[in-house]
Write an enzyme that holds these catalytic residues in place. Sequence first.
Site, PDB file in Angstrom:
ATOM      1  N   LYS A 182       0.842  -1.191   0.000  1.00 38.63           N
ATOM      2  CA  LYS A 182       0.000   0.000   0.000  1.00 38.63           C
ATOM      3  C   LYS A 182       0.875   1.238   0.000  1.00 38.63           C
ATOM      4  O   LYS A 182       1.510   1.561   0.995  1.00 38.63           O
ATOM      5  CB  LYS A 182      -0.905   0.044   1.235  1.00 38.63           C
ATOM      6  CG  LYS A 182      -1.977   1.139   1.084  1.00 38.63           C
ATOM      7  CD  LYS A 182      -2.632   1.533   2.397  1.00 38.63           C
ATOM      8  CE  LYS A 182      -1.901   2.619   3.122  1.00 38.63           C
ATOM      9  NZ  LYS A 182      -1.756   3.895   2.385  1.00 38.63           N
ATOM     10  N   GLU A 257      10.154   1.287  10.537  1.00 39.95           N
ATOM     11  CA  GLU A 257      11.149   2.349  10.353  1.00 39.95           C
ATOM     12  C   GLU A 257      10.408   3.653  10.571  1.00 39.95           C
ATOM     13  O   GLU A 257       9.573   4.039   9.756  1.00 39.95           O
ATOM     14  CB  GLU A 257      11.759   2.247   8.947  1.00 39.95           C
ATOM     15  CG  GLU A 257      13.128   2.868   8.871  1.00 39.95           C
ATOM     16  CD  GLU A 257      13.101   4.333   8.550  1.00 39.95           C
ATOM     17  OE1 GLU A 257      12.699   5.130   9.435  1.00 39.95           O
ATOM     18  OE2 GLU A 257      13.470   4.681   7.419  1.00 39.95           O
ATOM     19  N   CYS A 291      13.633  10.677   6.687  1.00 38.19           N
ATOM     20  CA  CYS A 291      13.569  10.073   8.033  1.00 38.19           C
ATOM     21  C   CYS A 291      14.874  10.264   8.777  1.00 38.19           C
ATOM     22  O   CYS A 291      14.883  10.392   9.994  1.00 38.19           O
ATOM     23  CB  CYS A 291      13.195   8.604   7.931  1.00 38.19           C
ATOM     24  SG  CYS A 291      14.227   7.688   6.801  1.00 38.19           S
ATOM     25  N   GLU A 389       9.764  15.116  15.523  1.00 38.88           N
ATOM     26  CA  GLU A 389      10.145  15.036  14.112  1.00 38.88           C
ATOM     27  C   GLU A 389       9.299  16.040  13.322  1.00 38.88           C
ATOM     28  O   GLU A 389       8.071  15.976  13.345  1.00 38.88           O
ATOM     29  CB  GLU A 389       9.919  13.622  13.581  1.00 38.88           C
ATOM     30  CG  GLU A 389      10.403  13.464  12.155  1.00 38.88           C
ATOM     31  CD  GLU A 389      10.286  12.023  11.632  1.00 38.88           C
ATOM     32  OE1 GLU A 389       9.200  11.449  11.730  1.00 38.88           O
ATOM     33  OE2 GLU A 389      11.293  11.510  11.122  1.00 38.88           O
TER      34      GLU A 389
HETATM   35  P1  NAI Z   1       1.769   8.229   8.337  1.00 43.06           P
HETATM   36  O1  NAI Z   1       2.608   7.435   9.276  1.00 43.06           O
HETATM   37  O2  NAI Z   1       0.352   8.515   8.727  1.00 43.06           O
HETATM   38  O3  NAI Z   1       1.726   7.501   6.883  1.00 43.06           O
HETATM   39  C1  NAI Z   1       2.629   6.520   6.446  1.00 43.06           C
HETATM   40  C2  NAI Z   1       1.865   5.350   5.835  1.00 43.06           C
HETATM   41  O4  NAI Z   1       1.081   4.730   6.841  1.00 43.06           O
HETATM   42  C3  NAI Z   1       0.876   5.755   4.740  1.00 43.06           C
HETATM   43  O5  NAI Z   1       0.881   4.772   3.738  1.00 43.06           O
HETATM   44  C4  NAI Z   1      -0.446   5.768   5.466  1.00 43.06           C
HETATM   45  O6  NAI Z   1      -1.553   5.574   4.638  1.00 43.06           O
HETATM   46  C5  NAI Z   1      -0.268   4.609   6.434  1.00 43.06           C
HETATM   47  N1  NAI Z   1      -1.125   4.640   7.616  1.00 43.06           N
HETATM   48  C6  NAI Z   1      -1.587   5.736   8.286  1.00 43.06           C
HETATM   49  N2  NAI Z   1      -2.359   5.356   9.328  1.00 43.06           N
HETATM   50  C7  NAI Z   1      -2.393   3.997   9.324  1.00 43.06           C
HETATM   51  C8  NAI Z   1      -3.025   3.004  10.150  1.00 43.06           C
HETATM   52  N3  NAI Z   1      -3.779   3.346  11.196  1.00 43.06           N
HETATM   53  N4  NAI Z   1      -2.834   1.699   9.853  1.00 43.06           N
HETATM   54  C9  NAI Z   1      -2.066   1.341   8.806  1.00 43.06           C
HETATM   55  N5  NAI Z   1      -1.459   2.222   7.997  1.00 43.06           N
HETATM   56  C10 NAI Z   1      -1.602   3.540   8.246  1.00 43.06           C
HETATM   57  O7  NAI Z   1       2.541   9.564   8.029  1.00 43.06           O
HETATM   58  P2  NAI Z   1       1.914  10.981   7.579  1.00 43.06           P
HETATM   59  O8  NAI Z   1       0.647  11.253   8.350  1.00 43.06           O
HETATM   60  O9  NAI Z   1       1.835  10.992   6.114  1.00 43.06           O
HETATM   61  O10 NAI Z   1       3.051  11.992   8.057  1.00 43.06           O
HETATM   62  C11 NAI Z   1       3.070  12.462   9.397  1.00 43.06           C
HETATM   63  C12 NAI Z   1       4.461  12.506   9.958  1.00 43.06           C
HETATM   64  O11 NAI Z   1       5.005  11.198   9.961  1.00 43.06           O
HETATM   65  C13 NAI Z   1       5.475  13.309   9.176  1.00 43.06           C
HETATM   66  O12 NAI Z   1       5.426  14.658   9.477  1.00 43.06           O
HETATM   67  C14 NAI Z   1       6.759  12.679   9.624  1.00 43.06           C
HETATM   68  O13 NAI Z   1       7.183  13.226  10.836  1.00 43.06           O
HETATM   69  C15 NAI Z   1       6.406  11.234   9.835  1.00 43.06           C
HETATM   70  N6  NAI Z   1       6.816  10.405   8.680  1.00 43.06           N
HETATM   71  C16 NAI Z   1       7.936   9.647   8.788  1.00 43.06           C
HETATM   72  C17 NAI Z   1       8.389   8.930   7.706  1.00 43.06           C
HETATM   73  C18 NAI Z   1       9.625   8.098   7.765  1.00 43.06           C
HETATM   74  O14 NAI Z   1      10.269   7.904   6.752  1.00 43.06           O
HETATM   75  N7  NAI Z   1       9.993   7.541   8.888  1.00 43.06           N
HETATM   76  C19 NAI Z   1       7.687   8.966   6.409  1.00 43.06           C
HETATM   77  C20 NAI Z   1       6.468   9.746   6.423  1.00 43.06           C
HETATM   78  C21 NAI Z   1       6.085  10.441   7.517  1.00 43.06           C
END
Ligand code: NAI
Length: 493
Positions: A182, A257, A291, A389
């Site tokens: 996904k 991660e 990240c 972050e």
């Molecule tokens: P997110 O963690 O919500 O999204 C990442 C993935 O998780 C997306 O594919 C999303 O659809 C999925 N997801 C969201 N809620 C879920 C759930 N309950 N169950 C299963 N999958 C789920 O990240 P978001 O909201 O786009 O960004 C928010 C913050 O997250 C950013 O500001 C950043 O700080 C952090 N982030 C960190 C990343 C990394 O590389 N470690 C990448 C993206 C965001």
Amino acid sequence: MPGGVKADVRTYQMYVNGEWVDSKSNKTFPVYDPATEEVIAQVPDANADDVNRAVAAAKAAFEDGPWGSATAQERGRVLFRLSEKIRQNTATLAELESRNTGKPIVEAEFDIADVATCFEYYGGLATKILGFVNPVPDNAVSLTLKEPIGVAGQIIPWNYPLLMAAWKLAPALAAGCTCILKPAEQTPITVLEMANWLADVGLPPGVVNIITGFGETCGAPLVQHPDVNKIAFTGSAAVGKIIVKQAADTVKRVTLELGGKSPNIFFADADFEAAIDGALFGVFINQGEVCSAGSRILVQKPIYKQFVDAMTEKAKKVKLGAPLDRDTKMGPLVSKDQYDRVRSYQEVGKKEAKLAFGGGRAEQFAKGYYVQPTIFYDVTNSARIAREEIFGPVATVIPFEDEKEAVKIANDSPYGLAAAVWTRDIFKAFRAVKAIRAGIVWVNHMQPTYVEAPWGGYKQSGFGRELGPWGIEEYLETKQVYINLNEAPIAWY
Ligand code: NAI
Ligand code: MG
């Protein structure tokens, strides 16, 4: 026009069981260009029904399909062919990636090159999954066999869309797993484009399924599904914690991660010019949506003032611009949500620390989610901007006295993904390397990432490792086999 794209409206379908399908509800959602704020595509809005369909396909492909009996050589060759397809289509994929994420085209080209390299690397590794002979003290042969874990659910973020897909799919396929991936709802396009080649390169139906949807309605049912054996997740710490809880009911293997608040440490004896570039590059690359961003810049006091001034001067020259412009060093942030989040941290920072540069929207752009590269200094490590972050181009500069204090500040974080140390003193560098609690430590550089070396964090940055042989291990089960060589009956009665 590739399969899965309906005529000129760029309405994509998703790829399930080797077919292009709509969501069962027939709902779609829009995908944006963050530089123009315009809709560039519509993709299926998948929910639990679609997850069930994709998981059933992946399970059947694992248990009954030809993939289950494919040899390691055959799996490897599939990955080599996919790698070649990606290389041939670098320009198209990079342009789409750049348009959809806002990242500079030059960086997107590097990403796509890394995607190809990742599939190639794991194509080679497929034939190097080794077992073991256990030296048991008996007339027997004891073996350790490595076997694919089964059906893998893979949930990825929006900052490196196709590269994160490759980091997940390549080791899983090399191991012999089947996958439901996904992509992030903001950036599903490039992986859908890649799906056009999956059958051509020799992947049987159901081995790779790409479903597009939102976290709670599509990601969560994937995590909870009893027929999914493993979840690999990259994203926010908040969602990572939810995933661990949701995976508990079916005792799924999970790898996470979750980003960080990585320290980039500059000792007074570092090469000053290289250090300034390293500080800016470390935190502003990919608009800071990284990240492992070096978002805490720790600078030793003798060079502190001069360092902040030099960073500020150079930050003024960072070229913001249209993502597809080859001179652009920073494009817009990926989405309105991310723009709002980063803008709010810029305001928090103004209350918590001193502002050297930036701090707001990049007003020269009439449209688009552009923010100024931002440098806060005299930041204390307890400030929110030093602990949370931000995932945008916001640097927090923190002074330190000596080596001991630098390490103490570096480790005073819930995260532990990455760190960097800049010094000409090899003894000091290695003392810091050993003292820092992080999964990756760079010396006199920040961010170089190679498929050959492990990637992942300590503490709340997650667990499990991607890339290299470590990455394939996360998709393998370990089976112990005991072969009795005594022909006599067991002496029990
Ligand atoms: P997110 O963690 O919500 O999204 C990442 C993935 O998780 C997306 O594919 C999303 O659809 C999925 N997801 C969201 N809620 C879920 C759930 N309950 N169950 C299963 N999958 C789920 O990240 P978001 O909201 O786009 O960004 C928010 C913050 O997250 C950013 O500001 C950043 O700080 C952090 N982030 C960190 C990343 C990394 O590389 N470690 C990448 C993206 C965001
Ligand atoms: Mg979220």
